[in-house]
Design a protein around this motif. Structure first.
Motif, mmCIF file in Angstrom:
data_model
loop_
_atom_site.group_PDB
_atom_site.id
_atom_site.type_symbol
_atom_site.label_atom_id
_atom_site.label_comp_id
_atom_site.label_asym_id
_atom_site.label_seq_id
_atom_site.Cartn_x
_atom_site.Cartn_y
_atom_site.Cartn_z
ATOM 1 N N GLN A 1 -8.334 6.253 -2.126
ATOM 2 C CA GLN A 1 -8.985 6.488 -0.836
ATOM 3 C C GLN A 1 -8.481 7.767 -0.182
ATOM 4 N N ASN B 1 -10.419 6.264 7.847
ATOM 5 C CA ASN B 1 -9.867 7.121 6.801
ATOM 6 C C ASN B 1 -10.316 8.572 6.928
ATOM 7 N N GLU C 1 -7.373 1.898 6.700
ATOM 8 C CA GLU C 1 -8.481 1.475 5.843
ATOM 9 C C GLU C 1 -9.813 1.685 6.578
ATOM 10 N N THR C 2 -9.840 1.350 7.850
ATOM 11 C CA THR C 2 -11.069 1.554 8.638
ATOM 12 C C THR C 2 -11.227 3.026 9.010
ATOM 13 N N ASP D 1 -4.639 1.451 11.387
ATOM 14 C CA ASP D 1 -5.658 0.926 10.474
ATOM 15 C C ASP D 1 -6.285 2.048 9.639
ATOM 16 N N PHE E 1 -4.986 1.519 -1.985
ATOM 17 C CA PHE E 1 -5.163 0.194 -1.372
ATOM 18 C C PHE E 1 -5.199 -0.906 -2.414
ATOM 19 N N VAL F 1 0.865 -1.193 0.000
ATOM 20 C CA VAL F 1 0.000 0.000 0.000
ATOM 21 C C VAL F 1 0.895 1.235 0.000
#
Lengths: 375, 248
Positions: free
Chosen positions: B171, B225, B222-223, B220, B163, B55
């Motif tokens: 993202q 953002n 991704e969770t 984290d 991602f 990533v």
């Protein structure tokens, strides 16, 4: 001997001190008496009583340009006076109309010789609170700097300042008004800098908000928003705690000014490379490529009255604006991280528009103090 | 001729009097802040940086307030030198990132100090000041106040992540940290000599890899953002930022 030199030194210092002051500008021709020709007119500037709205920040006013009633009156006259244009046909107010919260309702504004401006005119409201520079790209640091530009802009008023100053000096009223505002002692002391200071003073008084439903309801707590407006409010400020979508507007349009101190790309244009934006916006000022395509997030006060929207006036209605944000806008490498599609149903979109309309303050546009003083 | 020479000091004195006033017995201090990623100067111009598992991250906005800056001397006595400064490390290429951003503080009592201390974020005292009560000259006016939080935004980090590893970051990442629970203070030991006519420089650096991957453990993203409400996440980012800020 020492003593003599010591005294002599002070003379030199005084001489240098004199040099520190601005040199008197060139005197106009015609052999008129110019020195001290205004000294018999009273100079008693009275401080202007600037309103302080609840929750609003304090305005930063330059030390060398305090706001006075006399300065504001002069600034207002200059703002509305076509004397500033090459053929006396246009004034600042030609592109900044009171009924449109001092924007002009056009995608691009027609200037004095028929050409069009490259960007849409901006509403003049709360500009005294601006800390990031004026214009869509922030290129003017202060209102005083900004006010010098339209006169000599080839598209806008296409006049030149020495001519305008000549017109002021010959005018039956302006020399007196400059004297009353700035204490000059002769017509020859009228300068473009003083004219710009007066305009800036007038613009600092153009504070908006007090007459709006938002102010009464959300700041003073004297009234209730309707259910639709409240839903819009909760989405705008991401304050519903999960039962409504987060529209994230407030990050870039933060209350109470509904603007931001930054320049951002809100996804208007799709480009593969940041060099390809049709209008470089902020990047044209900073020469930092990643700033290309970024613009100031304008205030949303009176947004109902300032269509069309965005720097190029591409959206005619607030509904179109909301559609744009719901879609997340077009992709470009530097589209703001906050720009992402938002799933809003028809009712929620309407609620956001209803909320935006609570920012309408007609007492601002109808304020007699902001109208054409020549009418 | 000698008479003229004699006058030169007067003129110089006068010219200096026109400039900034510095009080006798005081000196100046320059504080410089810059950002790195894994030790390399951090560019905010679209450059991508390696995160975990392929990533990549890109940073676009890095801003934070440092407040209530003070110097401590040998006896433990403190001297306040600044109330609030906004550090903005955006707008940088790899070349200009090294320059960072400097703040210049004047009229500091001359002396030998042993450490410098400040808050990353707004001290509770400052954060509890309503924006309408701030003097117009306060640098806090350059920040943003959120009435829902009853707090200023202390710091902002924004950027994007790729991602799906297709080379295009899709993202958006936006971290807005604020609220009295998120302020941190830190003391940086090391001698600082303040003397008249001198402007020593103290350099600070914040490493963004350490903010998002402290001790090699990835945050984290991704969770989390878009963060501006989750106080636990805000606090842990505030901890990471403070830990990653070092004096060079």
């Amino acid at each position: 001997m020492r003593k003599f030199i010591f005294k002599f030194g002070w003379v030199i210092i005084l001489l240098v001190f004199q040099n520190c002051k601005e040199c008197p500008p060139d005197e106009p021709g015609g052999g008129e008496p110019t020195i001290g020709d205004l000294e018999n007119i009273d100079y008693n500037p009275t401080p202007y009583d600037l309103p302080q709205l609840v929750d609003f920040p304090q305005m930063l006013i330059p030390d060398d340009n305090p706001i006075t009633d006399q300065g504001v009156l002069l600034g207002r006259m200059l703002f509305f006076d076509p004397i500033l244009s090459v053929d006396s046909s246009m004034s600042c107010a030609s592109c900044h109309l009171a009924e449109q919260a001092f924007a002009d309702g056009q995608r691009f504004s027609r200037g004095v010789e028929g050409g069009f401006t490259g960007r849409s005119s901006m509403a003049i409201m709360n500009v005294g609170f601006n800390r990031h520079g004026l214009f869509w790209d922030g290129r003017s640091a202060t209102l005083e700097d900004q006010a010098l530009l339209p006169v000599e802009d080839e598209i806008e008023l296409h006049e030149d300042w020495p001519n305008v100053i000549e017109k002021f000096r010959r005018h039956p009223d302006y020399p007196t008004k400059f004297r009353e505002a700035f204490g000059i002692s002769s017509k020859s002391e009228i300068t473009k800098e003083l004219a710009a200071k007066a305009i800036a003073q007038f613009e600092r008084t153009m504070i908006v908000g007090e007459g709006s439903k938002f102010y009464r309801a959300q700041i003073l707590g004297e009234e209730q928003l309707s259910d639709e407006e409240l839903n819009g409010h909760l989405m705008f400020f991401d304050a519903s705690r999960g039962f409504l979508p987060d529209a994230q507007c407030f990050h870039c349009h933060a209350a109470p000014l509904f603007t931001d101190s930054d320049f951002r790309n809100n996804g208007l244009d799709s480009v593969a490379n940041v060099a390809d934006f049709p209008d470089l916006g902020r990047g044209g000022v900073t020469n930092f490529q990643w700033d290309n395509g970024k613009f100031a997030a304008p205030t949303l006060w009176n947004i109902e009255l300032t269509a069309p929207y965005m720097h190029d006036g591409r959206f005619q209605t607030l509904e179109e604006v909301i559609e744009h944000y719901a879609s997340g806008g077009h992709w470009s490498p530097n589209r703001d991280a906050l720009m992402d599609s938002i799933s809003l149903d028809a009712e929620q979109k309407a609620d956001l528009v209803a909320f935006l309309k609570t920012l309408t303050d007609t007492s601002f546009i109808n304020n007699p103090a902001f109208q054409d003083p020549f009418k | 001729m000698s008479k003229v020479k004699f006058l030169i000091p007067f003129l110089i004195l006068f010219i200096f009097a026109c400039g900034e006033k510095t009080e006798p017995g005081t000196g100046s201090l320059e504080l410089n802040f810059s950002a790195t990623y894994d030790g390399q100067p951090l560019a905010t111009d679209g450059t991508m940086y390696d995160f975990e598992d392929g990533v990549k991250l890109r940073f676009e906005e890095i801003k934070f307030f440092v407040t209530e800056i003070e110097l401590t001397n040998n006896d433990g006595a403190t001297t306040s030198i600044s109330e609030a400064n906004l550090i903005n490390l955006g707008g940088k290429t790899a070349t200009t990132a090294v320059d960072g951003q400097s703040i210049n503080l004047n009229n500091i009592e001359a002396g030998e100090y042993t450490s410098i201390k400040f808050y990353v974020g707004l001290s509770e005292r400052l954060n509890n000041t309503a924006p309408s009560d701030l003097p117009a000259t306060s640098e806090l006016n350059d920040g943003i106040y959120w009435s829902d939080w009853e707090s200023f935004i202390f710091s902002t980090i924004a950027g994007k992540a790729d991602f799906d590893l297709d080379g295009t970051p899709e993202q958006g990442l936006t971290y807005h940290i604020g609220g009295n629970q998120s302020v941190r203070s830190k003391s940086f030991p090391g001698a600082i000599f303040i003397q008249e006519g001198e402007t020593p420089k103290v350099d600070f650096s914040i490493d963004l890899k350490d903010v998002f991957m402290p001790n090699g453990v990835a945050f984290d993203i991704e969770t989390f953002n878009i963060v501006h409400k989750n106080t636990d996440v805000m606090e842990s980012l505030a901890d990471n930022m403070t830990a990653s800020l070092t004096r060079k």
